[in-house]
Motif scaffolding. Sequence first.
Motif, PDB file in Angstrom:
ATOM      1  N   ARG A  22      24.059 -32.406  16.002  1.00 48.06           N
ATOM      2  CA  ARG A  22      24.342 -31.500  14.758  1.00 48.06           C
ATOM      3  C   ARG A  22      23.117 -31.345  14.210  1.00 48.06           C
ATOM      4  O   ARG A  22      22.832 -30.331  13.611  1.00 48.06           O
ATOM      5  N   ARG A  27      26.134 -26.942  17.964  1.00 49.93           N
ATOM      6  CA  ARG A  27      27.256 -26.580  17.418  1.00 49.93           C
ATOM      7  C   ARG A  27      28.359 -27.735  18.156  1.00 49.93           C
ATOM      8  O   ARG A  27      28.312 -27.603  19.068  1.00 49.93           O
ATOM      9  N   CYS A  30      33.798 -28.359  16.523  1.00 47.91           N
ATOM     10  CA  CYS A  30      34.157 -27.674  15.041  1.00 47.91           C
ATOM     11  C   CYS A  30      33.488 -26.291  15.124  1.00 47.91           C
ATOM     12  O   CYS A  30      34.138 -25.618  14.033  1.00 47.91           O
ATOM     13  N   MET A  32      30.470 -26.320  13.977  1.00 52.82           N
ATOM     14  CA  MET A  32      29.418 -26.135  12.918  1.00 52.82           C
ATOM     15  C   MET A  32      28.029 -27.178  13.472  1.00 52.82           C
ATOM     16  O   MET A  32      28.412 -28.154  14.319  1.00 52.82           O
ATOM     17  N   THR A  33      27.095 -27.023  12.786  1.00 59.64           N
ATOM     18  CA  THR A  33      25.879 -27.698  12.741  1.00 59.64           C
ATOM     19  C   THR A  33      26.064 -28.672  11.699  1.00 59.64           C
ATOM     20  O   THR A  33      27.106 -28.963  11.424  1.00 59.64           O
ATOM     21  N   ARG A  37      28.762 -25.635   5.341  1.00 59.26           N
ATOM     22  CA  ARG A  37      29.103 -24.274   4.799  1.00 59.26           C
ATOM     23  C   ARG A  37      30.542 -24.108   4.277  1.00 59.26           C
ATOM     24  O   ARG A  37      31.312 -24.875   4.499  1.00 59.26           O
ATOM     25  N   SER A  63      34.083 -24.394   5.971  1.00 60.29           N
ATOM     26  CA  SER A  63      33.860 -23.557   7.259  1.00 60.29           C
ATOM     27  C   SER A  63      33.804 -24.516   8.758  1.00 60.29           C
ATOM     28  O   SER A  63      33.470 -25.678   8.512  1.00 60.29           O
ATOM     29  N   GLY A  64      34.668 -24.025   9.586  1.00 55.49           N
ATOM     30  CA  GLY A  64      34.848 -24.856  10.946  1.00 55.49           C
ATOM     31  C   GLY A  64      35.996 -25.629  11.125  1.00 55.49           C
ATOM     32  O   GLY A  64      36.613 -25.874   9.799  1.00 55.49           O
ATOM     33  N   GLY A  80      34.325 -20.547  11.705  1.00 57.99           N
ATOM     34  CA  GLY A  80      32.967 -20.824  11.060  1.00 57.99           C
ATOM     35  C   GLY A  80      32.274 -19.437  11.047  1.00 57.99           C
ATOM     36  O   GLY A  80      31.017 -19.230  10.769  1.00 57.99           O
TER      37      GLY A  80
END
Length: 300
Positions: A22, A27, A30, A32-33, A37, A63-64, A80
Motif C-alpha cells: 500500500r 490497493r 479493503c 485503499m492505499t 481517507r 473509507s474502504g 472507497g
Amino acid sequence: MTYTERLLKDCTLCPRRCHANRLRGERGACGMTNEIRIARVALHPWEEPCISGEHGSGTVFFSGCPLQCVYCQNREIAAGRLGKPYTVQKLADAFLDLQEQHAHNVNLVTPTHMVPQILDALQLAKAQGLHIPIVYNTGGYENTETLKLLEGWVDVYLTDFKYLSTALSGAYSHAADYAEAAKPALAEMVRQTGAARFSPEGMMEQGVIVRHLLLPGQTADARAVVEYLYHTYGDRIWISLMNQYTPLPWVQQDPLLCRRVTRQEYDAVVDYAVALGVENGFTQEGEAASESFIPQFEGE
C-alpha cells in the motif's frame, strides 16, 4: 522505515492477508492505499445508548472496508468512492475536535485497514490531551495480530458478529471464513477489556458490545449466533440485537434481501435470547429500518 510503513508495505492487517504494498499505491482487499481517507467526522446520536449518550458519539468513518457486504448501508464509503484525504496530524486534530464538541468518545468506524495510521494519530492526540474513551467499531472480520496492536489504546470494542453460517458469509460478505476469523478476534477483544465498566452517567468506558444485525429469513443463524455468544461469554459482553436492516436499491432484485425483517422474525430472536438467559443486551424498538437513519457521507 517506520513500523507503520512496514505494516503497510506487505499488508496483512485483515484476514484477507492480501499482501498489497500500500506504500506504493497498491490497493488492498479493503480498496485503499496507505492514504487515510475519511468520509465523515461528526457527533452521532444513533449508537447504543451507552455509546451515544446525551451529546453523541464522536464518529470517524474511514473509507474502504475488508468485507464489502452486498447489503452494506454505507456502500459508497466501503467501496472507497467517498472520502477526503487526511494526514496523521489532521486525524489527531479531528479526535481532539470531537472531544471539544463534548463527544462521549472517539468512535472509529471501519478502522481495520487504517490501524497503523490510527495508532500514530492517537499517540499525537493523547500527547495533546485526548482523554475520552476510544471505541473500535468493526464488522468483526479481524486478525488477532492486528487487534493486539490496539491493546492499551482501545477502551471499548463495538463489534459485529454477522454470521456463523459459512454459506451466508460467503454469499453476502464474500468471506466464507468470517466466523473462523470473528471467533478468535472476539476472544482477543474480551481479553483486552475484561468486564464492562460504566461511568456514573451510564456511558460505557470499557468493555465489549457485540452487535448482530438480523437479516430477512435468517432467524436460524441469528439464534445460533446468540447461543454461541452467550454460552461462550455469558455476561462478560453486551449483546445488541438489531432490526434495522434496510433493503437498499442495489439488493432489490435479491429474493431474500429485498425486504425488511418482520416484527415476528425479530421478536423470535429476542425471545430466544431472553430464554437463554441473556440479560446484558440491547434491542431496537419501533421503526429503525429506514434510509433516514443512514448518515449522509458528504465529508462533514
